[in-house]
Design an enzyme around this catalytic site. Structure first.
Site, mmCIF file in Angstrom:
data_model
loop_
_atom_site.group_PDB
_atom_site.id
_atom_site.type_symbol
_atom_site.label_atom_id
_atom_site.label_comp_id
_atom_site.label_asym_id
_atom_site.label_seq_id
_atom_site.Cartn_x
_atom_site.Cartn_y
_atom_site.Cartn_z
ATOM 1 C CB THR A 245 4.169 7.396 -3.028
ATOM 2 O OG1 THR A 245 5.442 7.598 -3.643
ATOM 3 C CG2 THR A 245 3.141 7.107 -4.110
ATOM 4 N NE ARG B 154 16.309 11.679 -8.167
ATOM 5 C CZ ARG B 154 16.475 11.215 -9.412
ATOM 6 N NH1 ARG B 154 17.290 10.181 -9.615
ATOM 7 N NH2 ARG B 154 15.862 11.784 -10.426
ATOM 8 C CB ILE B 155 11.980 12.760 -2.289
ATOM 9 C CG1 ILE B 155 12.490 13.073 -0.880
ATOM 10 C CG2 ILE B 155 10.506 12.375 -2.254
ATOM 11 C CD1 ILE B 155 12.469 11.908 0.089
ATOM 12 N N GLY C 98 0.824 -1.199 0.000
ATOM 13 C CA GLY C 98 0.000 0.000 0.000
ATOM 14 C C GLY C 98 0.855 1.244 0.000
ATOM 15 N N GLY D 250 12.773 -1.623 0.667
ATOM 16 C CA GLY D 250 12.175 -2.167 -0.545
ATOM 17 C C GLY D 250 12.598 -1.455 -1.812
ATOM 18 N N GLY E 267 9.816 4.706 4.813
ATOM 19 C CA GLY E 267 8.598 4.149 5.392
ATOM 20 C C GLY E 267 8.533 4.201 6.900
ATOM 21 C CD GLU E 268 10.764 0.417 9.033
ATOM 22 O OE1 GLU E 268 10.683 -0.292 10.046
ATOM 23 O OE2 GLU E 268 11.519 0.170 8.087
#
Length: 701
Positions: free
Chosen positions: A593, A587-588, A464, A506, A663-664
């Site tokens: 997202t 780098r984004i 997700g 990931g 993510g964290e």
């Protein structure tokens, strides 16, 4: 080959919308329990009702007499399983009960309702034994393990932290506590298993963070060649770590399918999750900071005690972040763990960093108060030149810039006077955040077709987070084509091997393999003459050699969290009015997202600070808050507007995309910033999370 348009706009760095978004909002996307295979049956497990002991008898007579019931498996007649590195998966193999909620039987029926009724009709007798399920700091069974989660040494010491602390002119010595926490993804754990006896092949649809690991585990447990097992995890409704390894539900689903000869779906009820899919273990912290009067740290000691089960050792690495953060010539970080009669803990978003940084950043705030130094300035004064524990140079570290940028955007200086409006007290707080850069070996395959389209395959998992979309963007940039010419296939064990979706690794792991496959494909096409054949041209890539190279650099993401908190002195309610996060995370790759990931982490940190907790019942040995009614995750009414920014960080020591995991890190500093803001508003320090009204009113007196 023509790759028109000649100069497509770069995909990486653009806010591309999710490629699978339409499938999800229209219901076309199928999750593990939604594969309606012909003649499908349903299973429902029976949890143990004692905290420790042995099953002495299982009476299935009443269950089997119910309409639609096909079978009830027990420890006495269930199929025997092969070897596994994870003893939590060896379900129904013996009568031992290591903790309450351990599965002791499995009902299989024509419908979910019939399976549930059958499970309720199973009668189990036990020989109960005395149990111990409560963690406390002085527990006599505590020991120091060799390693903690992540493979880190449990104990590290540089200099004499005790002597340096004793000699420091300013000292802070505080204890903090973080309770058990539960992942509670939107989609509970579920699996649909189909055993083809004629072909000797097993197909499983599983809600998992890594279908490749599920495949190898099931192959071992059921004595099958790996190439006879297929696992599909195409769509997963959240995980936060608890689906990072196979769980008992998928083993039971396969067991039932092989036993009945029919496809079987098993979807765990939410009340079961606390006992069988892992949890964030409670952590007890002692943090000692010694400093000179100018705020320079001379000693930092972070000692952690946590629990594990008697089934499998898992030790939350909560003291490890202190090895990264601040320049202290004397540094002690250590862990102790107590084996108890409790479910096995496991990963939960930012394991180690999340509870560890709550304690460390709360202590830094207490030191700032003791010194009379601004908390932002105190952190800046203790910025290290290299990683304190290892001495390695940072590949990039822009924590100071995050703190300064956040202070400016938050208007920090103007809000350092607590405000009172009748019974409402308002204050502000800050905390730093860090998360390591991980990367795991992965592989991918890139295909070019004569119509100018491309297919990229890797066994990644999209929880997700938008992984499909970002991987397509990486491929489009490497192929130098527009995004709409790239299709991505993921979430299937037959695809090229991809690492588990965990550790914020990931995109770095799968994306590296995708990048290499696509750049190799471009080079191959440049060398070709003539048209591409109808079947297309493909190129594989495997990053094992690259990803396993040990970097000479300490690689971490950093961030700064700012919070404004309002406390009602009449009701004890604490409300967050503002949250701001500024991050340095390489780098984004997709701002849309990425922002969602940062915000999601901060919301989870808000829940950790104010509402989320679980209580271990000492008499019954189970978690009392085991559903979403009693375990309150933040709802819309709890969450203010959250502001997220990031620095444009260029780090050439990471991966071809230059990205760090995101993510964290959003959860890591949030709880401490909120706790520090509460103290600023009220003058009271609560050192145990969450800041619930009962604790607030007690603290306010």
């Amino acid at each position: 080959m023509d790759s028109s348009p000649a100069d497509p706009a770069p995909s990486l760095g653009s806010p591309a919308t999710r490629l699978e978004g339409r499938e999800k909002v229209t219901g076309k996307a199928r999750y593990a329990a939604e594969y309606a295979l012909p003649d499908r049956a349903y299973a429902w497990p029976v949890p143990a009702t004692v905290a420790r002991g042995r099953v002495t008898a299982v009476d299935t007579t009443g269950a089997l007499a119910l309409p639609g019931v096909l079978s009830v498996l027990t420890p006495y007649d269930a199929p025997r399983l092969g070897p596994s590195d994870d003893p939590t998966l060896r379900v129904l193999q013996n009568p031992e009960v290591p903790h309450r909620g351990w599965y002791v039987a499995l009902a299989v029926a024509e419908t979910p309702e019939a399976a549930r009724s059958a499970a309720a009709a199973v009668r189990v007798r036990y020989d109960a034994e005395p149990h111990d399920a409560v963690l406390h700091a002085g527990h006599p069974a505590a020991y120091t393990p060799d390693q903690v989660n992540g493979g880190y040494p449990a104990h590290r010491e540089k200099g004499d932290a005790a002597a340096a602390f004793a000699a420091a002119p300013v000292r802070v010595d505080c204890a903090y506590a973080v309770p058990p926490l539960h992942n509670h993804p939107m989609e509970p754990h579920a699996a649909t298993a189909h055993w083809d006896a004629d072909a000797g092949a097993l197909t499983v649809y599983d809600s998992s963070q890594g279908s490749g690991l599920v495949r190898s585990t099931l192959a071992s447990l059921f004595g099958l060649p790996a190439d006879r097992v297929t696992v599909v995890s195409e769509h997963v409704g959240g995980a936060f770590g608890c689906k990072g390894t196979p769980r008992p539900h998928v083993v039971l689903a396969v067991m039932a399918a092989r036993h009945t000869g029919r496809p079987v779906t098993l979807a765990l009820p939410r009340r079961h999750l606390a006992a069988v899919v892992g949890h964030r273990a409670p952590t007890l912290h002692r943090v000692r900071l010694g400093a000179r009067t100018d705020g320079t740290l001379t000693a930092l000691a972070h000692e952690v005690t946590t629990h594990t089960s008697r089934v499998r050792e898992f030790v939350e690495q909560a003291a490890v972040p202190a090895r990264v953060m601040y320049a202290a010539p004397a540094l002690l970080t250590t862990h102790r763990v107590v084996p108890l009669d409790v479910p096995t803990p496991s990963w939960m978003r930012a394991p180690g960093e999340s509870p560890g940084m709550y304690a460390l950043e709360s202590a830094m705030d207490e030191l700032a108060c003791a010194l009379g130094i601004d908390p932002v300035e105190l952190r800046i004064r203790n910025e290290p030149d290299a990683e304190p524990d290892s001495g390695r140079p940072f590949s990039s570290r822009h924590l100071v810039e995050c703190l300064r940028e956040g202070a400016a955007r938050f208007d920090w200086a103007a809000h350092r006077t607590p405000r009172q409006d009748g019974p409402l007290l308002t204050g502000t707080g800050v905390a730093a955040a860090t998360y390591p850069v991980y990367v795991a070996p992965s592989s991918a395959r890139a295909h070019a077709f004569p119509d100018g389209t491309y297919l990229v395959q890797t066994n990644a998992t999209d929880l997700g987070t938008g992984a499909r979309t970002v991987l397509a963007q990486i491929a489009a940039d490497a192929l130098r084509v527009a995004l709409d010419r790239v299709t991505v296939e993921i979430g299937h064990s037959a695809l090229p091997q991809g690492s588990v979706a965990g550790g914020s690794a990931g995109t770095a792991s799968w994306g590296w393999a995708v990048h290499d496959a696509c750049t190799s494909l471009v080079a191959l096409l440049a060398r070709r003459s003539g048209p591409i054949p109808e079947a297309g041209v493909s190129v594989p890539a495997d990053t094992t050699a690259s990803a396993k190279q040990k970097s000479p650099y300490a690689r971490h993401a950093f961030g700064a969290h700012f919070a404004e908190v309002q406390t009602d002195t009449v009701t004890g309610e604490v409300r967050v009015r503002r949250l701001l996060g500024v991050f340095a995370a390489g780098r984004i790759l997709n701002p849309l997202t990425a922002r969602s990931q940062f915000v999601g982490g901060m919301v989870m940190g808000l829940g950790m600070a104010l509402t989320e907790h679980s209580t271990m019942d000492p008499a019954f040995g189970d978690f009392t808050e085991n559903d979403l009614a009693s375990y309150h995750v933040p709802a819309h009414a709890d969450v203010p507007d959250i502001e997220v920014h990031w620095l444009d960080e260029h780090d050439k020591h990471l991966n071809p995309m230059g990205g760090k995991g995101i993510g964290e890190i959003g959860i890591v500093g949030t709880a401490a910033a909120i706790g520090n803001a509460f103290h600023h508003a009220t003058g009271c320090r609560i050192r145990e999370l969450p800041l619930t009204p009962d604790r607030v009113l007690t603290a306010l007196g």
